[in-house]
Design a protein around this motif. Structure first.
Motif, short mmCIF file in Angstrom:
data_model
loop_
_atom_site.label_atom_id
_atom_site.label_comp_id
_atom_site.label_asym_id
_atom_site.label_seq_id
_atom_site.Cartn_x
_atom_site.Cartn_y
_atom_site.Cartn_z
N GLU A 24 10.20 62.86 47.37
CA GLU A 24 11.23 63.73 47.93
C GLU A 24 11.54 63.35 49.38
O GLU A 24 12.70 63.37 49.81
N ALA A 25 10.51 62.98 50.14
CA ALA A 25 10.70 62.68 51.56
C ALA A 25 11.25 61.28 51.80
O ALA A 25 12.07 61.08 52.71
N PHE A 69 12.23 70.39 32.77
CA PHE A 69 13.67 70.37 32.54
C PHE A 69 14.01 70.82 31.12
O PHE A 69 14.91 71.65 30.92
N ALA A 70 13.29 70.30 30.14
CA ALA A 70 13.55 70.67 28.75
C ALA A 70 13.30 72.16 28.53
O ALA A 70 14.07 72.84 27.84
N ASP A 71 12.22 72.68 29.12
CA ASP A 71 11.94 74.11 28.99
C ASP A 71 13.06 74.95 29.60
O ASP A 71 13.48 75.97 29.03
N LEU A 72 13.54 74.55 30.77
CA LEU A 72 14.62 75.29 31.43
C LEU A 72 15.91 75.24 30.61
O LEU A 72 16.62 76.24 30.49
N MET A 73 16.21 74.09 30.06
CA MET A 73 17.42 73.94 29.25
C MET A 73 17.34 74.81 28.01
O MET A 73 18.31 75.48 27.63
N GLU A 74 16.18 74.82 27.36
CA GLU A 74 16.00 75.63 26.16
C GLU A 74 16.10 77.12 26.50
O GLU A 74 16.71 77.89 25.75
N LYS A 101 15.57 72.98 42.56
CA LYS A 101 14.22 73.53 42.65
C LYS A 101 13.14 72.45 42.55
O LYS A 101 12.05 72.60 43.13
N TYR A 102 13.43 71.36 41.86
CA TYR A 102 12.43 70.31 41.64
C TYR A 102 12.99 68.95 42.07
O TYR A 102 13.14 68.04 41.24
N GLY A 104 11.77 66.41 43.78
CA GLY A 104 10.91 65.25 43.56
C GLY A 104 10.92 64.80 42.12
O GLY A 104 11.03 63.61 41.82
N HIS A 105 10.81 65.75 41.21
CA HIS A 105 10.87 65.42 39.78
C HIS A 105 12.24 64.83 39.42
O HIS A 105 12.32 63.84 38.67
N TYR A 106 13.30 65.44 39.96
CA TYR A 106 14.65 64.97 39.65
C TYR A 106 14.83 63.51 40.06
O TYR A 106 15.36 62.70 39.30
N ILE A 107 14.37 63.17 41.26
CA ILE A 107 14.49 61.79 41.73
C ILE A 107 13.68 60.86 40.86
O ILE A 107 14.13 59.76 40.50
#
Length: 205
Positions: A24-25, A69-74, A101-102, A104-107
């Motif tokens: 992220e940084a 991400f999959a959990d949020l989408m569902e 919200k995420y 670091g994960h997104y990158i």
């Protein structure tokens, strides 16, 4: 920077969390394994007990990101039911919310150059996330005559690309890319224009 410390047996996760902060940084290529080890409060040699190299560490961060991400989408899809339109719109908003919200994960998932086919586990969880959007697109397009109906994979890819574009240009504080409109509004109106073009919502809606 003070050492992070970790519970016995949880060094692997401590290294992933350290990598996420560094990603992220500094970006996915802006740190070394030694720096990740220092951030986690261990010696560089300890990293290799769990990861073969930096790409392996980033891939694990991406895997965990896709699971979230999959959990949020569902969840977004189910929350929008029984309205196909509400469910579809909710998945687009979930994409934007996840990126914020995420980061670091997104990158790690979308900007690191790590292929989703790097491992079977990564490919499967990425497909699960994409499958939610495809399912929402299938539900929404049922009223389009079959000979005029775009494939659900194309439909969902268009919305995914639009969501990704809004995130990259206007939701990640990119220098010189300030928008006079909130990213949520940009995405919602963009999806609305797309759906009107397909005849899925009324022109005045």
């Amino acid at each position: 920077m003070p050492k992070r410390g970790y519970h016995h047996g949880n060094l692997r996760q401590a290294l992933i969390e350290a990598a996420l902060e560094l990603i992220e940084a500094r970006g996915p290529m802006g740190f070394t394994l030694s720096e990740a080890a220092k951030q986690a409060g261990v010696t560089p040699a300890a990293v290799y007990r769990h990861f073969e190299g930096r790409e392996d560490l980033i891939a694990e961060a991406a895997l965990q990101g896709y699971e979230i991400f999959a959990d949020l989408m569902e969840y977004a899809y189910e929350k929008g039911q029984p309205s196909a339109l509400a469910a579809f719109s909710a998945t687009g908003r979930a994409y934007l919310a996840f990126a914020r919200k995420y980061p670091g994960h997104y990158i790690a998932m979308f900007e690191s150059g790590i292929s989703v086919n790097r491992t079977p586990e990564l490919a499967a969880i990425a497909q699960r996330a994409n499958g939610v959007l495809e399912k929402a697109a299938t539900d929404l397009s049922q009223h389009i005559p079959e000979d005029k109906r775009p494939p659900a994979s194309m439909f969902s890819a268009h919305i995914w690309a639009m969501s990704h574009g809004v995130v990259e240009l206007f939701a990640r504080n990119s220098p010189g890319r300030a928008s006079p409109f909130p990213p949520e509004d940009l995405l919602e109106t963009g999806i609305g224009i797309y759906l009107r073009g397909l005849g899925l919502i009324n022109p005045d809606a």
